[in-house]
Scaffold this motif. Sequence first.
Motif, PDB file in Angstrom:
ATOM      1  N   ALA A   2       0.805  -1.210   0.000  1.00 49.57           N
ATOM      2  CA  ALA A   2       0.000   0.000   0.000  1.00 49.57           C
ATOM      3  C   ALA A   2       0.846   1.270   0.000  1.00 49.57           C
ATOM      4  O   ALA A   2       0.381   2.309  -0.413  1.00 49.57           O
ATOM      5  CB  ALA A   2      -0.929   0.005   1.209  1.00 49.57           C
ATOM      6  N   TYR A   3       2.073   1.203   0.476  1.00 47.52           N
ATOM      7  CA  TYR A   3       2.955   2.377   0.510  1.00 47.52           C
ATOM      8  C   TYR A   3       4.385   1.919   0.291  1.00 47.52           C
ATOM      9  O   TYR A   3       4.698   0.734   0.426  1.00 47.52           O
ATOM     10  CB  TYR A   3       2.819   3.141   1.829  1.00 47.52           C
ATOM     11  N   SER A   4       5.249   2.858  -0.026  1.00 50.66           N
ATOM     12  CA  SER A   4       6.646   2.551  -0.268  1.00 50.66           C
ATOM     13  C   SER A   4       7.409   2.462   1.053  1.00 50.66           C
ATOM     14  O   SER A   4       7.462   3.422   1.816  1.00 50.66           O
ATOM     15  CB  SER A   4       7.269   3.647  -1.140  1.00 50.66           C
ATOM     16  N   GLU A   5       7.992   1.318   1.303  1.00 56.59           N
ATOM     17  CA  GLU A   5       8.808   1.146   2.508  1.00 56.59           C
ATOM     18  C   GLU A   5      10.032   2.058   2.450  1.00 56.59           C
ATOM     19  O   GLU A   5      10.491   2.545   3.493  1.00 56.59           O
ATOM     20  CB  GLU A   5       9.222  -0.316   2.674  1.00 56.59           C
ATOM     21  N   ASP A   6      10.537   2.323   1.253  1.00 60.47           N
ATOM     22  CA  ASP A   6      11.665   3.260   1.121  1.00 60.47           C
ATOM     23  C   ASP A   6      11.260   4.659   1.586  1.00 60.47           C
ATOM     24  O   ASP A   6      12.023   5.334   2.288  1.00 60.47           O
ATOM     25  CB  ASP A   6      12.163   3.320  -0.330  1.00 60.47           C
ATOM     26  N   SER A   7      10.064   5.091   1.209  1.00 59.25           N
ATOM     27  CA  SER A   7       9.572   6.400   1.647  1.00 59.25           C
ATOM     28  C   SER A   7       9.390   6.433   3.162  1.00 59.25           C
ATOM     29  O   SER A   7       9.741   7.418   3.818  1.00 59.25           O
ATOM     30  CB  SER A   7       8.242   6.730   0.962  1.00 59.25           C
TER      31      SER A   7
END
Length: 109
Positions: A2-7
């Motif tokens: 659902a979202y970027s782990e990097d972000s």
Amino acid sequence: MAYSEDSAQILRDRLDGFQGIEERRMFGGLAFMLQGNMLCGVHRGGAMFRVGKDNHAAALKIDGVRPMAFTGRPMGGMVEAEGELLEDDARREAVLRLALDFVTGLPPK
């Protein structure tokens, strides 16, 4: 995902050392709470910041920031940022500073 782990890691690293920071999974994303108040977070395609109504216009002047309309209607005091904004130290710091200025003025929950 659902979202970027990097972000999420970019925000984690930046907020490391702040007292009272907690992570909470919300709305398919990840929110960073400061003393129980939402500060910022990541979601599919970008990030969100709670800048408050007084800082809203200043936040929208930052390239890559737009009003947050999670439900299709703008949410006062909240802004969204493109994913690549998080990788730009100057722009990320500018919008995060506005959010910190607002949220640190709220009473702890």
